[in-house]
Write a protein that holds these residues in place. Structure first.
Motif, PDB file in Angstrom:
ATOM      1  N   LEU A  17       0.836  -1.207   0.000  1.00 42.81           N
ATOM      2  CA  LEU A  17       0.000   0.000   0.000  1.00 42.81           C
ATOM      3  C   LEU A  17       0.866   1.249   0.000  1.00 42.81           C
ATOM      4  O   LEU A  17       0.601   2.202  -0.752  1.00 42.81           O
ATOM      5  CB  LEU A  17      -0.925   0.008   1.220  1.00 42.81           C
ATOM      6  N   MET A  18       1.912   1.255   0.800  1.00 45.72           N
ATOM      7  CA  MET A  18       2.800   2.412   0.851  1.00 45.72           C
ATOM      8  C   MET A  18       3.535   2.582  -0.477  1.00 45.72           C
ATOM      9  O   MET A  18       3.737   3.709  -0.951  1.00 45.72           O
ATOM     10  CB  MET A  18       3.780   2.271   2.014  1.00 45.72           C
ATOM     11  N   PHE A  19       3.907   1.487  -1.098  1.00 46.55           N
ATOM     12  CA  PHE A  19       4.577   1.531  -2.395  1.00 46.55           C
ATOM     13  C   PHE A  19       3.645   2.122  -3.454  1.00 46.55           C
ATOM     14  O   PHE A  19       4.023   3.038  -4.193  1.00 46.55           O
ATOM     15  CB  PHE A  19       5.021   0.113  -2.779  1.00 46.55           C
ATOM     16  N   VAL A  20       2.420   1.613  -3.515  1.00 44.11           N
ATOM     17  CA  VAL A  20       1.448   2.116  -4.495  1.00 44.11           C
ATOM     18  C   VAL A  20       1.081   3.566  -4.176  1.00 44.11           C
ATOM     19  O   VAL A  20       0.966   4.401  -5.081  1.00 44.11           O
ATOM     20  CB  VAL A  20       0.192   1.217  -4.543  1.00 44.11           C
ATOM     21  N   GLY A  21       0.929   3.893  -2.895  1.00 46.08           N
ATOM     22  CA  GLY A  21       0.633   5.271  -2.498  1.00 46.08           C
ATOM     23  C   GLY A  21       1.732   6.237  -2.900  1.00 46.08           C
ATOM     24  O   GLY A  21       1.461   7.352  -3.352  1.00 46.08           O
ATOM     25  N   ALA A  27       3.436  10.251  -9.244  1.00 46.00           N
ATOM     26  CA  ALA A  27       2.950  10.335 -10.617  1.00 46.00           C
ATOM     27  C   ALA A  27       1.857  11.391 -10.786  1.00 46.00           C
ATOM     28  O   ALA A  27       1.359  11.589 -11.892  1.00 46.00           O
ATOM     29  CB  ALA A  27       2.437   8.969 -11.070  1.00 46.00           C
ATOM     30  N   GLY A  28       1.484  12.056  -9.667  1.00 47.18           N
ATOM     31  CA  GLY A  28       0.443  13.081  -9.744  1.00 47.18           C
ATOM     32  C   GLY A  28      -0.946  12.518  -9.992  1.00 47.18           C
ATOM     33  O   GLY A  28      -1.792  13.170 -10.598  1.00 47.18           O
ATOM     34  N   LEU A  29      -1.189  11.314  -9.521  1.00 46.18           N
ATOM     35  CA  LEU A  29      -2.471  10.642  -9.754  1.00 46.18           C
ATOM     36  C   LEU A  29      -3.439  10.754  -8.579  1.00 46.18           C
ATOM     37  O   LEU A  29      -4.477  10.115  -8.580  1.00 46.18           O
ATOM     38  CB  LEU A  29      -2.219   9.161 -10.067  1.00 46.18           C
ATOM     39  N   GLY A  30      -3.094  11.565  -7.583  1.00 46.66           N
ATOM     40  CA  GLY A  30      -3.882  11.631  -6.355  1.00 46.66           C
ATOM     41  C   GLY A  30      -5.317  12.062  -6.532  1.00 46.66           C
ATOM     42  O   GLY A  30      -6.175  11.692  -5.748  1.00 46.66           O
ATOM     43  N   LEU A  31      -5.608  12.832  -7.542  1.00 48.37           N
ATOM     44  CA  LEU A  31      -6.983  13.279  -7.772  1.00 48.37           C
ATOM     45  C   LEU A  31      -7.584  12.711  -9.047  1.00 48.37           C
ATOM     46  O   LEU A  31      -8.597  13.214  -9.530  1.00 48.37           O
ATOM     47  CB  LEU A  31      -7.044  14.808  -7.804  1.00 48.37           C
ATOM     48  N   THR A  32      -6.976  11.658  -9.609  1.00 50.64           N
ATOM     49  CA  THR A  32      -7.558  11.063 -10.806  1.00 50.64           C
ATOM     50  C   THR A  32      -8.916  10.461 -10.509  1.00 50.64           C
ATOM     51  O   THR A  32      -9.761  10.349 -11.383  1.00 50.64           O
ATOM     52  CB  THR A  32      -6.651   9.975 -11.409  1.00 50.64           C
ATOM     53  N   CYS A  33      -9.117  10.079  -9.276  1.00 53.94           N
ATOM     54  CA  CYS A  33     -10.392   9.527  -8.834  1.00 53.94           C
ATOM     55  C   CYS A  33     -10.959  10.533  -7.819  1.00 53.94           C
ATOM     56  O   CYS A  33     -10.669  10.442  -6.626  1.00 53.94           O
ATOM     57  CB  CYS A  33     -10.133   8.165  -8.204  1.00 53.94           C
ATOM     58  N   PRO A  34     -11.726  11.521  -8.278  1.00 51.29           N
ATOM     59  CA  PRO A  34     -12.078  12.664  -7.441  1.00 51.29           C
ATOM     60  C   PRO A  34     -13.114  12.406  -6.350  1.00 51.29           C
ATOM     61  O   PRO A  34     -13.285  13.224  -5.457  1.00 51.29           O
ATOM     62  CB  PRO A  34     -12.620  13.677  -8.454  1.00 51.29           C
ATOM     63  N   ASP A  35     -13.798  11.288  -6.407  1.00 50.13           N
ATOM     64  CA  ASP A  35     -14.798  10.962  -5.395  1.00 50.13           C
ATOM     65  C   ASP A  35     -14.197  10.010  -4.376  1.00 50.13           C
ATOM     66  O   ASP A  35     -13.232   9.311  -4.651  1.00 50.13           O
ATOM     67  CB  ASP A  35     -16.021  10.304  -6.044  1.00 50.13           C
ATOM     68  N   ASP A  46     -13.220   2.856 -14.719  1.00 50.32           N
ATOM     69  CA  ASP A  46     -12.584   2.854 -16.035  1.00 50.32           C
ATOM     70  C   ASP A  46     -11.073   2.752 -15.847  1.00 50.32           C
ATOM     71  O   ASP A  46     -10.541   2.949 -14.753  1.00 50.32           O
ATOM     72  CB  ASP A  46     -12.915   4.150 -16.777  1.00 50.32           C
ATOM     73  N   ASP A  47     -10.377   2.492 -16.941  1.00 54.18           N
ATOM     74  CA  ASP A  47      -8.915   2.349 -16.901  1.00 54.18           C
ATOM     75  C   ASP A  47      -8.210   3.576 -16.345  1.00 54.18           C
ATOM     76  O   ASP A  47      -7.183   3.460 -15.681  1.00 54.18           O
ATOM     77  CB  ASP A  47      -8.368   2.042 -18.296  1.00 54.18           C
ATOM     78  N   GLU A  48      -8.751   4.754 -16.604  1.00 53.56           N
ATOM     79  CA  GLU A  48      -8.085   5.986 -16.161  1.00 53.56           C
ATOM     80  C   GLU A  48      -8.038   6.111 -14.639  1.00 53.56           C
ATOM     81  O   GLU A  48      -7.202   6.827 -14.101  1.00 53.56           O
ATOM     82  CB  GLU A  48      -8.763   7.220 -16.766  1.00 53.56           C
ATOM     83  N   TYR A  49      -8.909   5.425 -13.935  1.00 53.81           N
ATOM     84  CA  TYR A  49      -8.956   5.491 -12.469  1.00 53.81           C
ATOM     85  C   TYR A  49      -8.303   4.288 -11.805  1.00 53.81           C
ATOM     86  O   TYR A  49      -8.283   4.190 -10.584  1.00 53.81           O
ATOM     87  CB  TYR A  49     -10.411   5.560 -11.978  1.00 53.81           C
ATOM     88  N   PHE A  50      -7.779   3.368 -12.592  1.00 58.48           N
ATOM     89  CA  PHE A  50      -7.376   2.068 -12.053  1.00 58.48           C
ATOM     90  C   PHE A  50      -6.328   2.156 -10.943  1.00 58.48           C
ATOM     91  O   PHE A  50      -6.460   1.489  -9.915  1.00 58.48           O
ATOM     92  CB  PHE A  50      -6.866   1.155 -13.171  1.00 58.48           C
ATOM     93  N   ILE A  51      -5.285   2.943 -11.110  1.00 61.37           N
ATOM     94  CA  ILE A  51      -4.201   2.966 -10.113  1.00 61.37           C
ATOM     95  C   ILE A  51      -4.707   3.543  -8.791  1.00 61.37           C
ATOM     96  O   ILE A  51      -4.448   2.972  -7.725  1.00 61.37           O
ATOM     97  CB  ILE A  51      -2.980   3.728 -10.647  1.00 61.37           C
ATOM     98  N   GLU A  52      -5.439   4.643  -8.839  1.00 63.80           N
ATOM     99  CA  GLU A  52      -5.979   5.225  -7.607  1.00 63.80           C
ATOM    100  C   GLU A  52      -6.995   4.277  -6.978  1.00 63.80           C
ATOM    101  O   GLU A  52      -7.044   4.116  -5.762  1.00 63.80           O
ATOM    102  CB  GLU A  52      -6.599   6.592  -7.890  1.00 63.80           C
ATOM    103  N   TRP A  53      -7.800   3.620  -7.801  1.00 61.53           N
ATOM    104  CA  TRP A  53      -8.767   2.648  -7.298  1.00 61.53           C
ATOM    105  C   TRP A  53      -8.043   1.483  -6.617  1.00 61.53           C
ATOM    106  O   TRP A  53      -8.463   1.017  -5.564  1.00 61.53           O
ATOM    107  CB  TRP A  53      -9.635   2.150  -8.456  1.00 61.53           C
ATOM    108  N   MET A  54      -6.933   1.039  -7.223  1.00 59.70           N
ATOM    109  CA  MET A  54      -6.143  -0.048  -6.643  1.00 59.70           C
ATOM    110  C   MET A  54      -5.588   0.369  -5.277  1.00 59.70           C
ATOM    111  O   MET A  54      -5.585  -0.431  -4.332  1.00 59.70           O
ATOM    112  CB  MET A  54      -5.006  -0.443  -7.594  1.00 59.70           C
ATOM    113  N   HIS A  55      -5.131   1.608  -5.180  1.00 62.79           N
ATOM    114  CA  HIS A  55      -4.627   2.116  -3.901  1.00 62.79           C
ATOM    115  C   HIS A  55      -5.722   2.040  -2.832  1.00 62.79           C
ATOM    116  O   HIS A  55      -5.469   1.606  -1.707  1.00 62.79           O
ATOM    117  CB  HIS A  55      -4.140   3.562  -4.082  1.00 62.79           C
ATOM    118  N   ARG A  56      -6.918   2.412  -3.193  1.00 65.64           N
ATOM    119  CA  ARG A  56      -8.035   2.375  -2.234  1.00 65.64           C
ATOM    120  C   ARG A  56      -8.431   0.949  -1.880  1.00 65.64           C
ATOM    121  O   ARG A  56      -8.760   0.659  -0.721  1.00 65.64           O
ATOM    122  CB  ARG A  56      -9.222   3.155  -2.783  1.00 65.64           C
ATOM    123  N   LEU A  57      -8.396   0.061  -2.851  1.00 64.56           N
ATOM    124  CA  LEU A  57      -8.711  -1.345  -2.579  1.00 64.56           C
ATOM    125  C   LEU A  57      -7.675  -1.960  -1.635  1.00 64.56           C
ATOM    126  O   LEU A  57      -8.032  -2.661  -0.675  1.00 64.56           O
ATOM    127  CB  LEU A  57      -8.774  -2.139  -3.890  1.00 64.56           C
TER     128      LEU A  57
END
Length: 148
Positions: A17-21, A27-35, A46-57
């Motif tokens: 989790l820390m690695f992905v975070g 990578a500046g992806l912190g707000l790619t998933c705004p909700d 969608d694919d554009e939210y995948f990394i941030e979604w993975m971090h949350r999962l």
């Protein structure tokens, strides 16, 4: 016995989790998933939210494992006070981290909140590491005491 592997799983998942975070932040992806807690389109983004979604999962999985470790430490008759304390602190820190994560998104990556989120993450890692070390020493301590 199961407490050893539960705490080890918590440590491994927390590290990932820390690695992905770190990647999300760098990578500046912190707000790619705004909700929060879900991304647009619900559970499967969608694919554009995948990394941030993975971090949350991974964060949700980490939280569940840490809380389960704490419950296991408190109900185990073999647990010492120090493992109960470190696991309880880990639970407090993981709940704090989840709350801070939501605030970081809500406040659009406010620098102070991001820094606090990182600091609490280090404390969380320390408590989970100590809990894991104590869990692996529990059986050894018992056998040393019975031999003496």
């Amino acid at each position: 016995m199961i407490l050893k592997y539960l705490s080890l799983a918590s440590l491994i998942i927390l590290y990932s989790l820390m690695f992905v975070g770190g990647y999300v932040s760098a990578a500046g992806l912190g707000l790619t998933c705004p909700d929060w807690p879900l991304c647009p389109n619900g559970l499967l983004p969608d694919d554009e939210y995948f990394i941030e979604w993975m971090h949350r999962l991974i964060a949700a999985t980490t939280g569940a494992l840490i809380i389960a470790t704490t419950v296991g430490a408190w109900i185990s008759k073999d647990s010492y006070l120090k493992i109960k304390i470190t696991s309880a602190l880990a639970t407090v820190f993981v709940i704090t981290q989840i709350t801070l994560g939501a605030l970081v998104i809500d406040m659009k990556l406010h620098a102070v909140l991001v820094a606090i989120h990182l600091g609490i993450g280090v404390l969380l890692f320390a408590m989970v590491l100590l809990t894991t070390l104590f869990a692996f020493r529990m059986g050894k301590q018992k056998s040393i005491e019975t031999k003496a």
